[in-house]
Design a protein around this motif. Structure first.
Motif, PDB file in Angstrom:
ATOM      1  N   ARG A   1      -4.396 -64.265 -68.834  1.00 37.35           N
ATOM      2  CA  ARG A   1      -5.192 -64.490 -70.040  1.00 37.35           C
ATOM      3  C   ARG A   1      -5.454 -63.170 -70.776  1.00 37.35           C
ATOM      4  O   ARG A   1      -5.343 -63.099 -72.005  1.00 37.35           O
ATOM      5  N   ARG A   2      -5.769 -62.147 -70.020  1.00 37.47           N
ATOM      6  CA  ARG A   2      -6.092 -60.844 -70.609  1.00 37.47           C
ATOM      7  C   ARG A   2      -4.853 -60.191 -71.233  1.00 37.47           C
ATOM      8  O   ARG A   2      -4.912 -59.629 -72.330  1.00 37.47           O
ATOM      9  N   GLU A   3      -3.731 -60.283 -70.542  1.00 33.89           N
ATOM     10  CA  GLU A   3      -2.527 -59.593 -70.997  1.00 33.89           C
ATOM     11  C   GLU A   3      -1.811 -60.313 -72.136  1.00 33.89           C
ATOM     12  O   GLU A   3      -1.160 -59.673 -72.968  1.00 33.89           O
TER      13      GLU A   3
ATOM     14  N   ARG B   1       5.460 -65.145 -63.721  1.00 35.59           N
ATOM     15  CA  ARG B   1       5.178 -65.206 -65.157  1.00 35.59           C
ATOM     16  C   ARG B   1       3.678 -65.291 -65.425  1.00 35.59           C
ATOM     17  O   ARG B   1       3.162 -64.639 -66.346  1.00 35.59           O
ATOM     18  N   TYR B   2       2.973 -66.076 -64.623  1.00 33.39           N
ATOM     19  CA  TYR B   2       1.539 -66.282 -64.854  1.00 33.39           C
ATOM     20  C   TYR B   2       0.664 -65.388 -63.968  1.00 33.39           C
ATOM     21  O   TYR B   2      -0.556 -65.559 -63.958  1.00 33.39           O
TER      22      TYR B   2
END
Length: 335
Positions: A207-209, A259-260
């Motif tokens: 979420r941050r990246e 990926r996540y």
């Protein structure tokens, strides 16, 4: 007939059959927690919701040691006077051969976990690597990954309703079974949304990246993940779904977790949440009242947004006492 509460850890109901719905309860026996075994067996033997003409399906060698397996009966709390609409068979799954019980009832069929797990050993090991904390911990047990491959390990069954056993059922489970008929053509399974910010936490780096605040976000704008306390598995569709089976490979699981930036700790529901981020059409969203989770562990961590995840309006059919939460008594309602 009063609602039944369960105090063991994981259970499953299985629905299948051609002319009638066959429901099987699959249960781990590795816990020491106790349930009202004799009362549960009494329910099975006398329940008005069972087809009195249903044939016995248990083998002669499965006829002793009823205490460990009796908790399987606790899956249901049907309406006292409801007419019978389903033929019920109860089955029990055990994690270790030396714990395999024998039941003194013609309603129970036993299943061993080892042959089921061995069929998909390499794939389950990859899931344990990414969706369990470490070897020897609770969610590292193969029991918590069997739903992902049950379409292969139980080829004769068409539908399965998998449930954790820290639940209290407050409605006729035939109504839960009816949700299979609401699946879209692409849906292969149904789960309720996760009612805590656990995946907001798991997906924090992503979420941050990336700025993707939908992943792990609170509904209705966000996707909070899925909870496998109650899972409706359409095994026939899982077998037929080219897309689902393409995703169930070691390569694809490793690619998506990378990926996540996903490192889970809750077993199969981590995988389903991860897949649903990109393939939501595979999943039917079961109303939260059929899996009203009560865990408040994350309230202290995300106090400002916790209630956005935790709300569940409407009637409650199944209470889920995850995180060892207290389940309301009959007549109570937990908001």
């Amino acid at each position: 007939m009063s609602p039944v509460s369960l105090s063991r850890r994981r259970l499953a109901l299985v629905a299948a059959g051609l002319l009638v719905c066959l429901i099987i309860v699959l249960l781990s026996s590795r816990d020491e927690s106790t349930v009202r075994a004799s009362a549960l067996l009494d329910q099975l033997e006398s329940a008005q919701w069972r087809d009195a003409g249903a044939p016995a399906t248990v083998d002669d060698e499965d006829q002793e040691g009823e205490q460990a397996a009796a908790a399987a009966a606790a899956a249901w709390s049907p309406a006292a006077a409801a007419p019978c609409r389903r033929r019920i068979e109860v089955g029990v799954i055990f994690t270790k051969a030396d714990q395999h019980p024998k039941m003194k009832t013609n309603l129970v069929t036993n299943h061993a976990i080892a042959p089921m797990a061995d069929q998909m050993k390499s794939l389950i090991e990859v899931m344990q690597e990414h969706f369990a904390p470490r070897k020897g911990t609770y969610y590292n047990d193969v029991l918590f990954f069997l739903t992902t491959t049950m379409h292969r390990s139980l080829p004769r069954l068409k539908r399965v309703i998998m449930m954790d056993v820290d639940i209290s059922v407050r409605a006729d489970l035939a109504l839960l079974d009816d949700h299979f008929e609401r699946f879209s053509p692409e849906n292969v399974m149904g789960l309720s949304l996760e009612l805590s910010p656990v995946y907001r936490h798991v997906l924090e780096a992503h979420r941050r990246e990336t700025g993707n605040l939908t992943a792990g976000g609170a509904p209705p704008a966000g996707f909070p993940g899925l909870n496998s306390g109650v899972v409706l598995l359409d095994l026939a569709r899982m077998r037929a779904s080219r897309r689902y089976n393409q995703l169930m490979t070691e390569h694809e699981i490793r690619r998506r977790t990378a990926r996540y930036r996903f490192k889970g700790h809750l077993g199969d529901q981590d995988l389903y949440t991860l897949l649903a981020l990109d393939e939501p059409e595979l999943f039917y969203v079961l109303p939260c009242g059929w899996n009203r989770q009560l865990c408040t562990f994350w309230r202290s961590v995300y106090a400002d947004v916790f209630d956005q995840y935790f709300r569940c309006p409407g009637s409650i059919s199944i209470y889920h006492g995850n995180c060892k939460a207290t389940i309301p008594t009959e007549g109570e309602r937990r908001a």
